[in-house]
Motif scaffolding. Structure first.
Motif, PDB file in Angstrom:
ATOM      1  N   THR A  36       0.741  -1.201  -0.051  1.00  0.00           N
ATOM      2  CA  THR A  36      -0.079  -0.096  -0.046  1.00  0.00           C
ATOM      3  C   THR A  36       0.734   1.232  -0.044  1.00  0.00           C
ATOM      4  O   THR A  36       0.467   2.041  -0.662  1.00  0.00           O
ATOM      5  CB  THR A  36      -0.984  -0.109   1.366  1.00  0.00           C
ATOM      6  OG1 THR A  36      -1.551  -1.123   1.135  1.00  0.00           O
ATOM      7  CG2 THR A  36      -1.989   1.004   1.107  1.00  0.00           C
ATOM      8  N   PRO A 293     -19.995  -5.469   0.954  1.00  0.00           N
ATOM      9  CA  PRO A 293     -18.750  -5.468   1.134  1.00  0.00           C
ATOM     10  C   PRO A 293     -18.258  -6.839   0.716  1.00  0.00           C
ATOM     11  O   PRO A 293     -18.924  -7.914   0.738  1.00  0.00           O
ATOM     12  CB  PRO A 293     -18.657  -5.318   2.568  1.00  0.00           C
ATOM     13  CG  PRO A 293     -20.036  -5.747   3.156  1.00  0.00           C
ATOM     14  CD  PRO A 293     -21.017  -5.551   2.020  1.00  0.00           C
ATOM     15  N   GLY A 294     -16.912  -6.896   0.108  1.00  0.00           N
ATOM     16  CA  GLY A 294     -16.026  -8.190  -0.280  1.00  0.00           C
ATOM     17  C   GLY A 294     -15.060  -8.006  -1.253  1.00  0.00           C
ATOM     18  O   GLY A 294     -15.179  -6.673  -1.835  1.00  0.00           O
ATOM     19  N   VAL A 295     -14.242  -8.583  -1.228  1.00  0.00           N
ATOM     20  CA  VAL A 295     -13.090  -8.437  -1.996  1.00  0.00           C
ATOM     21  C   VAL A 295     -13.121  -9.289  -3.211  1.00  0.00           C
ATOM     22  O   VAL A 295     -13.001 -10.627  -3.369  1.00  0.00           O
ATOM     23  CB  VAL A 295     -11.695  -8.845  -1.381  1.00  0.00           C
ATOM     24  CG1 VAL A 295     -10.410  -8.446  -2.365  1.00  0.00           C
ATOM     25  CG2 VAL A 295     -11.416  -8.192  -0.118  1.00  0.00           C
ATOM     26  N   ARG A 297     -12.002 -11.070  -6.621  1.00  0.00           N
ATOM     27  CA  ARG A 297     -10.553 -11.544  -7.082  1.00  0.00           C
ATOM     28  C   ARG A 297     -10.673 -12.488  -8.476  1.00  0.00           C
ATOM     29  O   ARG A 297     -11.771 -12.921  -8.864  1.00  0.00           O
ATOM     30  CB  ARG A 297     -10.046 -12.644  -5.852  1.00  0.00           C
ATOM     31  CG  ARG A 297      -9.684 -11.698  -4.780  1.00  0.00           C
ATOM     32  CD  ARG A 297      -9.176 -12.741  -3.629  1.00  0.00           C
ATOM     33  NE  ARG A 297      -8.992 -12.125  -2.174  1.00  0.00           N
ATOM     34  CZ  ARG A 297      -7.893 -11.292  -2.218  1.00  0.00           C
ATOM     35  NH1 ARG A 297      -6.860 -11.206  -2.881  1.00  0.00           N
ATOM     36  NH2 ARG A 297      -7.807 -10.700  -0.758  1.00  0.00           N
ATOM     37  N   TYR A 300     -13.127 -15.279  -9.857  1.00  0.00           N
ATOM     38  CA  TYR A 300     -14.376 -15.568  -9.174  1.00  0.00           C
ATOM     39  C   TYR A 300     -15.455 -15.229 -10.408  1.00  0.00           C
ATOM     40  O   TYR A 300     -15.344 -14.583 -10.999  1.00  0.00           O
ATOM     41  CB  TYR A 300     -14.810 -14.429  -8.021  1.00  0.00           C
ATOM     42  CG  TYR A 300     -14.132 -14.559  -6.824  1.00  0.00           C
ATOM     43  CD1 TYR A 300     -13.155 -15.621  -6.543  1.00  0.00           C
ATOM     44  CD2 TYR A 300     -14.262 -13.675  -5.655  1.00  0.00           C
ATOM     45  CE1 TYR A 300     -12.398 -15.670  -5.402  1.00  0.00           C
ATOM     46  CE2 TYR A 300     -13.545 -13.790  -4.786  1.00  0.00           C
ATOM     47  CZ  TYR A 300     -12.798 -15.002  -4.409  1.00  0.00           C
ATOM     48  OH  TYR A 300     -11.938 -14.887  -3.275  1.00  0.00           O
ATOM     49  N   LYS A 318      -8.942  -4.457  -3.766  1.00  0.00           N
ATOM     50  CA  LYS A 318      -9.380  -3.139  -2.979  1.00  0.00           C
ATOM     51  C   LYS A 318      -8.357  -1.845  -3.442  1.00  0.00           C
ATOM     52  O   LYS A 318      -6.997  -1.947  -3.315  1.00  0.00           O
ATOM     53  CB  LYS A 318      -9.108  -2.901  -1.377  1.00  0.00           C
ATOM     54  CG  LYS A 318      -9.499  -1.489  -0.931  1.00  0.00           C
ATOM     55  CD  LYS A 318      -9.577  -1.625   0.865  1.00  0.00           C
ATOM     56  CE  LYS A 318     -10.193  -0.394   1.233  1.00  0.00           C
ATOM     57  NZ  LYS A 318      -9.967  -0.372   2.450  1.00  0.00           N
ATOM     58  N   PHE A 325     -13.537  -1.273  -3.497  1.00  0.00           N
ATOM     59  CA  PHE A 325     -13.459  -2.695  -3.995  1.00  0.00           C
ATOM     60  C   PHE A 325     -14.101  -2.772  -5.466  1.00  0.00           C
ATOM     61  O   PHE A 325     -15.129  -2.581  -5.652  1.00  0.00           O
ATOM     62  CB  PHE A 325     -14.190  -3.651  -3.138  1.00  0.00           C
ATOM     63  CG  PHE A 325     -13.735  -3.692  -1.663  1.00  0.00           C
ATOM     64  CD1 PHE A 325     -12.637  -4.501  -1.497  1.00  0.00           C
ATOM     65  CD2 PHE A 325     -14.394  -3.112  -0.643  1.00  0.00           C
ATOM     66  CE1 PHE A 325     -12.089  -4.578  -0.061  1.00  0.00           C
ATOM     67  CE2 PHE A 325     -13.773  -3.332   0.591  1.00  0.00           C
ATOM     68  CZ  PHE A 325     -12.808  -3.885   0.739  1.00  0.00           C
ATOM     69  N   ILE A 346     -18.737 -14.751  -4.006  1.00  0.00           N
ATOM     70  CA  ILE A 346     -17.669 -14.917  -3.074  1.00  0.00           C
ATOM     71  C   ILE A 346     -17.723 -16.089  -2.052  1.00  0.00           C
ATOM     72  O   ILE A 346     -18.759 -15.659  -1.321  1.00  0.00           O
ATOM     73  CB  ILE A 346     -17.227 -13.435  -2.439  1.00  0.00           C
ATOM     74  CG1 ILE A 346     -16.980 -12.418  -3.278  1.00  0.00           C
ATOM     75  CG2 ILE A 346     -16.063 -13.475  -1.479  1.00  0.00           C
ATOM     76  CD1 ILE A 346     -16.976 -10.865  -2.934  1.00  0.00           C
ATOM     77  N   LYS A 351     -22.781 -11.515  -3.832  1.00  0.00           N
ATOM     78  CA  LYS A 351     -22.435 -10.319  -3.340  1.00  0.00           C
ATOM     79  C   LYS A 351     -22.808  -9.221  -4.572  1.00  0.00           C
ATOM     80  O   LYS A 351     -22.147  -9.354  -5.733  1.00  0.00           O
ATOM     81  CB  LYS A 351     -21.085  -9.915  -2.879  1.00  0.00           C
ATOM     82  CG  LYS A 351     -20.553 -11.145  -1.754  1.00  0.00           C
ATOM     83  CD  LYS A 351     -21.161 -10.629  -0.400  1.00  0.00           C
ATOM     84  CE  LYS A 351     -20.529 -11.624   0.547  1.00  0.00           C
ATOM     85  NZ  LYS A 351     -20.746 -11.344   1.975  1.00  0.00           N
TER      86      LYS A 351
END
Lengths: 371, 131
Positions: A36, A293-295, A297, A300, A318, A325, A346, A351
């Motif tokens: 980051t 909310p959720g990442v 990737r 998916y 993110k 996201f 996810i 989501k």
């Protein structure tokens, strides 16, 4: 298979880089600063990347231009003396062999290819020379490649240029010069969405060049950056990553890279791409943002609001710069309009997400009011 | 190897979760080793209050820039609180794994399960061997 190491391997270890396997190379995914912070350094100051895993081919000979026009989707004829340009190479069916950067040189062209595709590309390039007076040479081993990226990159490089004339190197051009006595080809190119440079020089000088740049750039906030930051930096401005966002199963029209396909020359894949362009692709790249909310990737499934599978994610994370996201993926053409509600599966749960405009971050060269 | 921090009042799982008992309530999170190996945490998928778990069951998922990793329940019990601050600031897991970066609180159903866990010294030894 034994992993390949760059000439900077010991340097990365000394900097406490966390080494991982990337396309058969042992490279730092991050330094103790963390991805980051490394990402933000490139957005606000400067970052230095060891990208020696990238391959370089020299294409020389009197037919170098028509030969490249046959292999690449970009019209090479329009490239002036020092121009550098992005292009794709395609199979006959329009699937993407690789995405490449072409640098015009005095004696021909240098082509930069992805590490993961180096052997495949060299075979592809070599097997299409018939009928052209051209020689293709893989110079990757003797050529070192570093990327100096970020708004302060030009300040740093300027200190090292013999005439301190960095701004005479225009965006997407290159220059042969000397940096700290090291003969270097400087390209004003990159893969971060920021202003910056990619440097090509003798592999024997790798450690000296790396240390010289880091030392010179210290006061302007330059830090070493790993592969994780390289990925998030290229993702925000939606620059594709081969193997994720583009593959042999995806064509440039689906990938919305049609700008880089020039139909006024005969290149491999032209007929297939013309047909896809006329009929419309079966799937198209979208950008999306998570509502739940959720990442998101890579890999998916993308779903319709009713749960039907409509596509797949190619990159998601993110976004360090915008804090949301977001992701890239391919869906059926009915789901590409901005504002369309979709879902991401996810860990077995759907989501909510929404189709949004790309890119997630406007690259420096497209921003208004820039110097 | 990095110098990791350990909370001497906590007990640990091999999968790098910690748990501490405070007035009969179990508070848990992931260790300094875990946050370091995960790299920058971007999201924590926490259970709902009232959800029940068995020791060793998947109780949460921690997502970093690298990957999504399951987090296992150090004890059996019922979730009585989750750290809502992680929604806005998942980086707390990296910054303060034993403090502000806690995940959730459990009402433990069987405190004797603590005997299945490592103390800080044993865990530090395990981490050193694993590296």
């Amino acid at each position: 298979m034994e992993l390949k190491r760059t000439r900077l391997y010991e340097t990365h270890i000394a900097l406490k880089g966390r080494m991982v396997n990337f396309a058969g190379w042992e490279l730092p995914v991050q330094y103790p600063t963390g991805p980051t912070v490394e990402h933000q350094a490139v957005r606000t100051a400067a970052g230095l990347f060891d990208i020696d895993h990238m391959g370089q081919f020299m294409v020389v000979g009197e037919d170098a231009t028509p030969y490249l026009n046959h292999i690449a989707t970009w019209d090479i004829r329009g490239m002036k003396d020092t121009d550098a340009h992005y292009s794709l190479t395609c199979y006959e069916d329009g699937g993407i062999v690789d995405d490449i950067f072409i640098y015009r040189r005095e004696n021909g062209y240098m082509v930069v290819v992805n590490a993961s595709n180096r052997e495949k590309d060299f075979y592809w390039f070599s097997s299409h020379t018939t009928g052209y007076n051209v020689t293709v040479t893989d110079v990757s081993d003797e050529t070192y490649m570093l990327a100096l990226q970020g708004p302060n990159a030009k300040i740093i490089l300027n200190k090292l240029l013999p005439n301190h004339d960095v701004d005479t190197i225009a965006f997407h051009t290159s220059r042969s010069t000397s940096i700290g006595g090291i003969t270097t080809l400087v390209g004003r190119t990159g893969y971060t969405g920021e202003d910056g440079f990619e440097l090509f020089f003798s592999a024997d000088e790798a450690v000296r060049m790396w240390n010289l740049l880091l030392e010179t750039g210290k006061e302007d906030g330059l830090i070493p950056c790993g592969l994780a930051a390289r990925d998030s930096l290229r993702f925000e401005p939606c620059m594709p990553l081969y193997g994720n966002d583009i593959t042999a199963d995806i064509n440039p029209i689906s990938a919305r890279l049609g700008f880089f396909v020039r139909f006024d020359v005969d290149f491999i894949g032209k007929n297939a791409l013309l047909k896809i362009k006329l009929e419309g692709p079966r799937q198209k790249l979208i950008g999306f943002e998570m509502v739940d909310p959720g990442v998101p990737r890579h890999g998916y499934p993308l779903l319709s609001p009713s749960g039907e599978k409509i596509g797949f994610i190619t990159t998601g994370m993110k976004s360090p710069t915008i804090g949301k996201f977001v992701g890239l993926g391919y869906v059926k053409p009915d789901y590409t309009k901005y504002g369309t509600e979709i879902a991401v599966e996810i860990r077995g749960k759907a989501k909510k997400a929404v189709v949004v405009k790309r890119p997630f971050y406007t690259p420096a060269y497209r921003r208004k009011g820039k110097k | 190897m990095a110098d990791y921090k350990y909370d001497s009042n906590a007990k640990y799982l091999k999968s790098h979760e910690w748990v501490r008992i405070d007035n009969g309530v179990a508070i848990m999170g992931v260790s300094d080793v875990a946050q370091d190996q995960l790299s920058d945490v971007v999201y924590v998928d926490l259970p709902a209050e009232g959800d029940e778990f068995s020791q060793g069951g998947t109780i949460a998922v921690v997502e970093s820039v690298k990957a999504a990793e399951d987090v296992f329940a150090p004890l059996s019990g019922k979730v009585v609180a989750v750290n809502e601050a992680l929604e806005e600031s998942p980086e707390l897991v990296n910054q303060d794994p034993y403090g502000e970066g806690w995940f959730l609180k459990l009402e433990p159903s069987d405190l004797s399960e603590l005997d299945n866990l490592m103390d800080a010294e044993a865990y530090a030894h395990f981490v050193a061997e694993e590296a």
